[in-house]
Design an enzyme around this catalytic site. Structure first.
Site, mmCIF file in Angstrom:
data_model
loop_
_atom_site.group_PDB
_atom_site.id
_atom_site.type_symbol
_atom_site.label_atom_id
_atom_site.label_comp_id
_atom_site.label_asym_id
_atom_site.label_seq_id
_atom_site.Cartn_x
_atom_site.Cartn_y
_atom_site.Cartn_z
ATOM 1 C CG HIS A 37 -1.703 -1.121 1.547
ATOM 2 N ND1 HIS A 37 -3.037 -1.154 1.257
ATOM 3 C CD2 HIS A 37 -1.409 -2.312 2.125
ATOM 4 C CE1 HIS A 37 -3.547 -2.317 1.641
ATOM 5 N NE2 HIS A 37 -2.577 -3.037 2.169
ATOM 6 C CD GLU A 118 -1.076 1.522 4.132
ATOM 7 O OE1 GLU A 118 -0.604 2.239 3.220
ATOM 8 O OE2 GLU A 118 -2.290 1.298 4.281
ATOM 9 C CG HIS A 157 -4.931 -1.497 -1.395
ATOM 10 N ND1 HIS A 157 -5.225 -0.407 -0.612
ATOM 11 C CD2 HIS A 157 -5.922 -2.377 -1.169
ATOM 12 C CE1 HIS A 157 -6.357 -0.631 0.044
ATOM 13 N NE2 HIS A 157 -6.796 -1.820 -0.269
ATOM 14 C CG ASP A 167 -2.865 1.995 -2.181
ATOM 15 O OD1 ASP A 167 -4.040 1.783 -2.541
ATOM 16 O OD2 ASP A 167 -2.417 1.572 -1.114
#
Length: 193
Positions: A37, A118, A157, A167
């Protein structure tokens, strides 16, 4: 630098902040895929604490900056800052709430069998060398600990939630990421390499 995962699913060498936005994986289920992400709050602003606060449910969403985040309960297993610092919010043994409505390898409930990572960033600019180095180190540790994860089981993602998410975006260098893992000899099955 992160290098190993302990028996409770925490990375050695990562800062640890336990998010409440997680729960147990279904019985007998372990991590099988990695989902990449990108996030920054506000978008394109780096180095602040807003992402961490979002994952810890302490972000002030009453302000006009984040009205669309009100009531959102989300987390990732790991957040990698622009400088490569790794912050772990959820044990890899547990389910982080990162994928949302999604589908991966023909299966729904992607949070059940995935690890969410992330990267501090946006869809509109490149990621930093330090982030790739940390991402590779975390991925290698995951592949050693969870053998179902291989270099062929890495997704963005946007791939698991097409039309809903974009993303990590077109500036994420998938070839660089995968090649680094393959050159290290991790995540390879008999068909790869």
């Amino acid at each position: 630098m992160v290098d190993a995962i302990d028996a409770q699913g925490w990375l050695h060498g990562a800062q640890r902040k336990a998010s409440p936005n997680c729960d147990a994986r279904p019985c007998g289920m372990a991590a099988e895929v990695i989902i990449i992400h990108a996030i920054s709050l506000p978008e394109g602003h780096y180095g602040g604490t807003d992402v961490e606060q979002l994952f810890m449910n302490t972000l002030d969403v009453g302000t006009q900056r984040y009205p669309d985040l009100r009531g959102l309960r989300v987390s990732a297993h790991v957040f990698i800052r622009r400088n490569g610092e790794v912050v772990q919010f959820v044990s890899f043994e547990d389910r982080a709430w990162h994928a949302g409505v999604s589908r991966c390898e023909g299966r729904e409930r992607v949070n059940d069998f995935s690890v969410g990572i992330e990267l501090e960033g946006t869809d509109h600019e490149s990621f930093e060398d330090a982030q790739y180095q940390s991402l590779q180190a975390v991925s290698k540790a995951l592949m050693r600990r969870y053998p179902a994860i291989g270099a062929h089981r890495l997704y963005g993602h946007s791939e698991i939630a097409p039309g809903r998410k974009t993303d990590p975006g077109p500036y994420f260098d998938w070839a660089r990421y995968r090649n680094a893992l393959c050159s290290a000899g991790v995540g390879l099955s008999g068909k790869e390499g």
